[in-house]
Design a protein around this motif. Structure first.
Motif, PDB file in Angstrom:
ATOM      1  N   UNK A  56       0.869  -1.172   0.000  1.00 33.61           N
ATOM      2  CA  UNK A  56       0.000   0.000   0.000  1.00 33.61           C
ATOM      3  C   UNK A  56       0.907   1.223   0.000  1.00 33.61           C
ATOM      4  N   UNK A  57       0.662   2.134  -0.916  1.00 32.46           N
ATOM      5  CA  UNK A  57       1.479   3.338  -1.048  1.00 32.46           C
ATOM      6  C   UNK A  57       0.559   4.553  -0.938  1.00 32.46           C
ATOM      7  N   UNK A  58       0.767   5.329   0.145  1.00 32.06           N
ATOM      8  CA  UNK A  58      -0.065   6.505   0.399  1.00 32.06           C
ATOM      9  C   UNK A  58       0.835   7.645   0.849  1.00 32.06           C
ATOM     10  N   UNK A  59       0.724   8.769   0.180  1.00 36.08           N
ATOM     11  CA  UNK A  59       1.469   9.974   0.557  1.00 36.08           C
ATOM     12  C   UNK A  59       2.958   9.702   0.740  1.00 36.08           C
ATOM     13  N   UNK A  60       3.530   8.915  -0.159  1.00 40.44           N
ATOM     14  CA  UNK A  60       4.956   8.641  -0.125  1.00 40.44           C
ATOM     15  C   UNK A  60       5.384   7.599   0.899  1.00 40.44           C
ATOM     16  N   UNK A  61       4.449   7.008   1.624  1.00 41.07           N
ATOM     17  CA  UNK A  61       4.776   5.973   2.606  1.00 41.07           C
ATOM     18  C   UNK A  61       4.318   4.616   2.093  1.00 41.07           C
ATOM     19  N   UNK A  62       5.154   3.604   2.329  1.00 37.27           N
ATOM     20  CA  UNK A  62       4.842   2.238   1.904  1.00 37.27           C
ATOM     21  C   UNK A  62       4.480   1.380   3.105  1.00 37.27           C
ATOM     22  N   UNK A  63       3.493   0.531   2.921  1.00 38.76           N
ATOM     23  CA  UNK A  63       3.131  -0.491   3.893  1.00 38.76           C
ATOM     24  C   UNK A  63       3.230  -1.807   3.114  1.00 38.76           C
ATOM     25  N   UNK A  64       4.395  -2.441   3.226  1.00 34.27           N
ATOM     26  CA  UNK A  64       4.698  -3.595   2.383  1.00 34.27           C
ATOM     27  C   UNK A  64       3.844  -4.814   2.714  1.00 34.27           C
ATOM     28  N   UNK A  65       3.333  -5.428   1.648  1.00 38.44           N
ATOM     29  CA  UNK A  65       2.541  -6.663   1.751  1.00 38.44           C
ATOM     30  C   UNK A  65       1.355  -6.532   2.704  1.00 38.44           C
ATOM     31  N   UNK A  66       0.733  -5.369   2.739  1.00 38.23           N
ATOM     32  CA  UNK A  66      -0.358  -5.114   3.678  1.00 38.23           C
ATOM     33  C   UNK A  66      -1.735  -5.453   3.111  1.00 38.23           C
ATOM     34  N   UNK A  67      -1.788  -5.894   1.869  1.00 40.13           N
ATOM     35  CA  UNK A  67      -3.046  -6.335   1.266  1.00 40.13           C
ATOM     36  C   UNK A  67      -2.772  -7.618   0.496  1.00 40.13           C
ATOM     37  N   UNK A  68      -3.804  -8.441   0.392  1.00 40.09           N
ATOM     38  CA  UNK A  68      -3.650  -9.658  -0.415  1.00 40.09           C
ATOM     39  C   UNK A  68      -4.963 -10.005  -1.098  1.00 40.09           C
ATOM     40  N   UNK A  69      -4.824 -10.847  -2.115  1.00 42.62           N
ATOM     41  CA  UNK A  69      -5.967 -11.255  -2.916  1.00 42.62           C
ATOM     42  C   UNK A  69      -5.717 -12.653  -3.464  1.00 42.62           C
ATOM     43  N   UNK A  70      -6.791 -13.346  -3.758  1.00 39.76           N
ATOM     44  CA  UNK A  70      -6.718 -14.658  -4.410  1.00 39.76           C
ATOM     45  C   UNK A  70      -7.309 -14.515  -5.812  1.00 39.76           C
TER      46      UNK A  70
END
Length: 94
Positions: A56-70
């Motif tokens: 997730x990338x918001x306002x220049x900040x990354x939250x790595x592997x914070x979402x997933x999908x099948x």
């Protein structure tokens, strides 16, 4: 209305979420994909299949592997095909 938010931004919003194993899965059309960047991370669930992860990338900040999908789940999890779930500090309000 279920909402997923991180860093002050709504990532997803839907009245049609699916709850599986304590996680809310948002339909693909309810997700603001401009904040998602697919990562190389994958994991396998014995009954759901292969999960693809997203940063997730918001306002220049990354939250790595914070979402997933099948994208192509096994038959037992067909109801969440293409849906997205969130964790790692993402606020999910049922």
């Amino acid at each position: 209305m279920a909402i997923a938010k991180w860093n002050g931004v709504v990532l997803a919003e839907s009245e049609s979420v699916k709850e599986i194993e304590g996680n809310l899965y948002f339909p693909p059309e309810s997700v603001n994909k401009e904040y998602l960047r697919e990562s190389d991370t994958r994991s396998t669930c014995p009954w759901k299949g292969l999960a693809h992860y997203f940063d997730i990338v918001v306002n220049g900040e990354d939250n790595n592997d914070a979402a997933w999908s099948y994208p192509e789940p096994k038959e037992a999890a067909k109801e969440i095909t293409g849906h997205f779930a969130f964790w790692k500090g993402v606020e999910v309000i049922p």
